[in-house]
Design a protein around this motif. Sequence first.
Motif, PDB file in Angstrom:
ATOM      1  N   VAL A 153       0.861  -1.188   0.000  1.00  0.00           N
ATOM      2  CA  VAL A 153       0.000   0.000   0.000  1.00  0.00           C
ATOM      3  C   VAL A 153       0.895   1.234   0.000  1.00  0.00           C
ATOM      4  O   VAL A 153       2.113   1.131   0.105  1.00  0.00           O
ATOM      5  CB  VAL A 153      -0.951   0.004   1.216  1.00  0.00           C
ATOM      6  N   ALA A 154       0.307   2.411  -0.133  1.00  0.00           N
ATOM      7  CA  ALA A 154       1.086   3.633  -0.314  1.00  0.00           C
ATOM      8  C   ALA A 154       1.934   3.961   0.912  1.00  0.00           C
ATOM      9  O   ALA A 154       1.494   3.813   2.049  1.00  0.00           O
ATOM     10  CB  ALA A 154       0.146   4.794  -0.624  1.00  0.00           C
ATOM     11  N   GLY A 155       3.172   4.430   0.651  1.00  0.00           N
ATOM     12  CA  GLY A 155       4.032   4.889   1.737  1.00  0.00           C
ATOM     13  C   GLY A 155       4.808   3.786   2.406  1.00  0.00           C
ATOM     14  O   GLY A 155       4.493   3.396   3.530  1.00  0.00           O
ATOM     15  N   GLY A 156       5.845   3.291   1.762  1.00  0.00           N
ATOM     16  CA  GLY A 156       6.643   2.233   2.387  1.00  0.00           C
ATOM     17  C   GLY A 156       7.382   2.704   3.621  1.00  0.00           C
ATOM     18  O   GLY A 156       7.549   1.957   4.582  1.00  0.00           O
ATOM     19  N   GLY A 157       7.835   3.970   3.606  1.00  0.00           N
ATOM     20  CA  GLY A 157       8.495   4.524   4.780  1.00  0.00           C
ATOM     21  C   GLY A 157       7.516   5.190   5.724  1.00  0.00           C
ATOM     22  O   GLY A 157       7.362   4.797   6.875  1.00  0.00           O
ATOM     23  N   LEU A 158       6.810   6.209   5.210  1.00  0.00           N
ATOM     24  CA  LEU A 158       5.889   6.991   6.027  1.00  0.00           C
ATOM     25  C   LEU A 158       4.622   7.267   5.236  1.00  0.00           C
ATOM     26  O   LEU A 158       4.687   7.721   4.087  1.00  0.00           O
ATOM     27  CB  LEU A 158       6.544   8.323   6.431  1.00  0.00           C
ATOM     28  N   TYR A 159       3.485   7.028   5.868  1.00  0.00           N
ATOM     29  CA  TYR A 159       2.184   7.340   5.273  1.00  0.00           C
ATOM     30  C   TYR A 159       1.478   8.340   6.169  1.00  0.00           C
ATOM     31  O   TYR A 159       1.321   8.113   7.383  1.00  0.00           O
ATOM     32  CB  TYR A 159       1.341   6.081   5.152  1.00  0.00           C
ATOM     33  N   LEU A 160       1.064   9.476   5.586  1.00  0.00           N
ATOM     34  CA  LEU A 160       0.352  10.528   6.313  1.00  0.00           C
ATOM     35  C   LEU A 160      -0.987  10.766   5.634  1.00  0.00           C
ATOM     36  O   LEU A 160      -1.036  11.007   4.425  1.00  0.00           O
ATOM     37  CB  LEU A 160       1.153  11.826   6.300  1.00  0.00           C
ATOM     38  N   CYS A 161      -2.072  10.734   6.410  1.00  0.00           N
ATOM     39  CA  CYS A 161      -3.400  10.973   5.853  1.00  0.00           C
ATOM     40  C   CYS A 161      -4.218  11.808   6.839  1.00  0.00           C
ATOM     41  O   CYS A 161      -4.292  11.473   8.028  1.00  0.00           O
ATOM     42  CB  CYS A 161      -4.112   9.654   5.566  1.00  0.00           C
ATOM     43  N   ASP A 162      -4.795  12.893   6.354  1.00  0.00           N
ATOM     44  CA  ASP A 162      -5.582  13.802   7.198  1.00  0.00           C
ATOM     45  C   ASP A 162      -4.739  14.312   8.366  1.00  0.00           C
ATOM     46  O   ASP A 162      -5.139  14.252   9.539  1.00  0.00           O
ATOM     47  CB  ASP A 162      -6.853  13.109   7.715  1.00  0.00           C
ATOM     48  N   SER A 174      15.714   3.144   1.661  1.00  0.00           N
ATOM     49  CA  SER A 174      15.575   1.762   1.193  1.00  0.00           C
ATOM     50  C   SER A 174      14.208   1.167   1.490  1.00  0.00           C
ATOM     51  O   SER A 174      14.094   0.036   1.980  1.00  0.00           O
ATOM     52  CB  SER A 174      16.676   0.881   1.807  1.00  0.00           C
ATOM     53  N   CYS A 175      13.171   1.942   1.186  1.00  0.00           N
ATOM     54  CA  CYS A 175      11.803   1.452   1.336  1.00  0.00           C
ATOM     55  C   CYS A 175      11.214   1.163  -0.047  1.00  0.00           C
ATOM     56  O   CYS A 175      11.612   1.763  -1.048  1.00  0.00           O
ATOM     57  CB  CYS A 175      10.933   2.487   2.049  1.00  0.00           C
ATOM     58  N   THR A 176      10.252   0.255  -0.097  1.00  0.00           N
ATOM     59  CA  THR A 176       9.589  -0.080  -1.356  1.00  0.00           C
ATOM     60  C   THR A 176       8.080  -0.043  -1.166  1.00  0.00           C
ATOM     61  O   THR A 176       7.568  -0.233  -0.062  1.00  0.00           O
ATOM     62  CB  THR A 176       9.985  -1.474  -1.856  1.00  0.00           C
ATOM     63  N   SER A 177       7.382   0.196  -2.266  1.00  0.00           N
ATOM     64  CA  SER A 177       5.928   0.062  -2.265  1.00  0.00           C
ATOM     65  C   SER A 177       5.467  -0.244  -3.681  1.00  0.00           C
ATOM     66  O   SER A 177       6.158   0.063  -4.653  1.00  0.00           O
ATOM     67  CB  SER A 177       5.231   1.325  -1.753  1.00  0.00           C
ATOM     68  N   THR A 178       4.297  -0.838  -3.787  1.00  0.00           N
ATOM     69  CA  THR A 178       3.702  -1.117  -5.087  1.00  0.00           C
ATOM     70  C   THR A 178       2.583  -0.140  -5.404  1.00  0.00           C
ATOM     71  O   THR A 178       1.950  -0.241  -6.452  1.00  0.00           O
ATOM     72  CB  THR A 178       3.157  -2.554  -5.129  1.00  0.00           C
ATOM     73  N   VAL A 179       2.349   0.812  -4.499  1.00  0.00           N
ATOM     74  CA  VAL A 179       1.320   1.836  -4.678  1.00  0.00           C
ATOM     75  C   VAL A 179       1.879   3.165  -4.168  1.00  0.00           C
ATOM     76  O   VAL A 179       2.582   3.196  -3.151  1.00  0.00           O
ATOM     77  CB  VAL A 179       0.027   1.487  -3.896  1.00  0.00           C
ATOM     78  N   GLY A 180       1.575   4.281  -4.845  1.00  0.00           N
ATOM     79  CA  GLY A 180       1.893   5.602  -4.331  1.00  0.00           C
ATOM     80  C   GLY A 180       3.379   5.858  -4.164  1.00  0.00           C
ATOM     81  O   GLY A 180       4.211   5.388  -4.934  1.00  0.00           O
ATOM     82  N   GLY A 181       3.730   6.637  -3.142  1.00  0.00           N
ATOM     83  CA  GLY A 181       5.118   6.974  -2.877  1.00  0.00           C
ATOM     84  C   GLY A 181       5.803   5.902  -2.058  1.00  0.00           C
ATOM     85  O   GLY A 181       5.308   5.502  -1.008  1.00  0.00           O
ATOM     86  N   GLY A 205       5.396  -0.867  -8.532  1.00  0.00           N
ATOM     87  CA  GLY A 205       4.052  -1.155  -8.993  1.00  0.00           C
ATOM     88  C   GLY A 205       3.923  -1.084 -10.504  1.00  0.00           C
ATOM     89  O   GLY A 205       4.908  -1.134 -11.248  1.00  0.00           O
ATOM     90  N   ALA A 206       2.694  -0.894 -10.950  1.00  0.00           N
ATOM     91  CA  ALA A 206       2.373  -0.923 -12.378  1.00  0.00           C
ATOM     92  C   ALA A 206       2.295   0.476 -12.978  1.00  0.00           C
ATOM     93  O   ALA A 206       1.585   0.695 -13.967  1.00  0.00           O
ATOM     94  CB  ALA A 206       1.051  -1.654 -12.583  1.00  0.00           C
ATOM     95  N   ASN A 207       3.028   1.411 -12.385  1.00  0.00           N
ATOM     96  CA  ASN A 207       3.085   2.786 -12.885  1.00  0.00           C
ATOM     97  C   ASN A 207       1.720   3.463 -12.936  1.00  0.00           C
ATOM     98  O   ASN A 207       1.413   4.233 -13.853  1.00  0.00           O
ATOM     99  CB  ASN A 207       3.745   2.824 -14.264  1.00  0.00           C
ATOM    100  N   THR A 208       0.890   3.161 -11.954  1.00  0.00           N
ATOM    101  CA  THR A 208      -0.413   3.813 -11.841  1.00  0.00           C
ATOM    102  C   THR A 208      -0.251   5.092 -11.034  1.00  0.00           C
ATOM    103  O   THR A 208       0.087   5.046  -9.862  1.00  0.00           O
ATOM    104  CB  THR A 208      -1.426   2.885 -11.163  1.00  0.00           C
ATOM    105  N   PRO A 209      -0.484   6.257 -11.647  1.00  0.00           N
ATOM    106  CA  PRO A 209      -0.279   7.500 -10.906  1.00  0.00           C
ATOM    107  C   PRO A 209      -1.354   7.715  -9.844  1.00  0.00           C
ATOM    108  O   PRO A 209      -2.466   7.184  -9.993  1.00  0.00           O
ATOM    109  CB  PRO A 209      -0.367   8.569 -12.013  1.00  0.00           C
ATOM    110  N   PRO A 210      -1.030   8.500  -8.779  1.00  0.00           N
ATOM    111  CA  PRO A 210       0.293   9.078  -8.529  1.00  0.00           C
ATOM    112  C   PRO A 210       1.223   8.048  -7.886  1.00  0.00           C
ATOM    113  O   PRO A 210       0.832   7.366  -6.937  1.00  0.00           O
ATOM    114  CB  PRO A 210      -0.025  10.211  -7.548  1.00  0.00           C
ATOM    115  N   ALA A 211       2.421   7.948  -8.404  1.00  0.00           N
ATOM    116  CA  ALA A 211       3.361   6.960  -7.887  1.00  0.00           C
ATOM    117  C   ALA A 211       4.789   7.423  -8.149  1.00  0.00           C
ATOM    118  O   ALA A 211       5.054   8.086  -9.148  1.00  0.00           O
ATOM    119  CB  ALA A 211       3.117   5.609  -8.536  1.00  0.00           C
ATOM    120  N   ALA A 212       5.693   7.096  -7.228  1.00  0.00           N
ATOM    121  CA  ALA A 212       7.104   7.474  -7.376  1.00  0.00           C
ATOM    122  C   ALA A 212       7.928   6.729  -6.327  1.00  0.00           C
ATOM    123  O   ALA A 212       7.404   6.239  -5.335  1.00  0.00           O
ATOM    124  CB  ALA A 212       7.285   8.981  -7.211  1.00  0.00           C
ATOM    125  N   GLY A 213       9.210   6.682  -6.567  1.00  0.00           N
ATOM    126  CA  GLY A 213      10.095   6.084  -5.581  1.00  0.00           C
ATOM    127  C   GLY A 213      10.326   6.966  -4.375  1.00  0.00           C
ATOM    128  O   GLY A 213      10.647   6.466  -3.299  1.00  0.00           O
TER     129      GLY A 213
END
Length: 222
Positions: A153-162, A174-181, A205-213
């Motif tokens: 899911v989004a945010g392999g290192g840190l996920y912030l929501c609201d 050195s974090c990975t994710s298949t979704v988002g950042g 992931g499958a390059n579904t935006p928004p996504a980045a390393g």
Amino acid sequence: DDAGDPAGAFQPEPFYNGGRANIGAYGGTAVASLSPAFTNFFVKQDGNDLADGTNWATAFASIQTGIVAVGTRAGNVHVATGVYKTASALVVTQGMLQITGGYLGSGSPGTRTNATDACMIRFTNGSDRVMRVEKQSSFVLDGFTLAGGNSTVAGGGLYLCDVTGRVENCRFLSCTSTVGGAGVHVENSIVSFENNEVVSNVYSGANTPPAAGGIVFSGCLS
């Protein structure tokens, strides 16, 4: 909310200002609204999660225990230098929390070091983020390296929501994710980032935006 310019005058305000002027109508004056009093908890590598965590001598051993101890209150979690391994994401979903790392383990809270990776949270098992933060006002994360997150899911290192707050003097390594950042994913939030590094993170992931390393901001101001 004490979110004003740190160079601005806040000294006329009542105690518990957080060191920044209140951005309300009476900011910088003696009638500014009070910030909540912060409860302090301490964490060090050789601590004890059965202790009370209220000073370095009785510090907790795990950061999550410090987070839970704050509960629904406003609180600081002061973390001494070292590598803190976790097999599941650290979770912040209540209270008003400030988490600060790199302390030398004496004083109240005492001196901090700015040495690289002096205070690291390393994910060690399976698939998860290093830290997830939701529904926070005035959140602060300062002085940590978050490493090794491996998330589907989004945010392999840190996920912030609201979240409103700031992230300072941190490394996302050195974090990975298949979704988002892969390093950091920020969603529906107003968060400032200052003096941080995002290093060797991989989006797989499958390059579904928004996504980045590195960092992805989705529906937010930063």
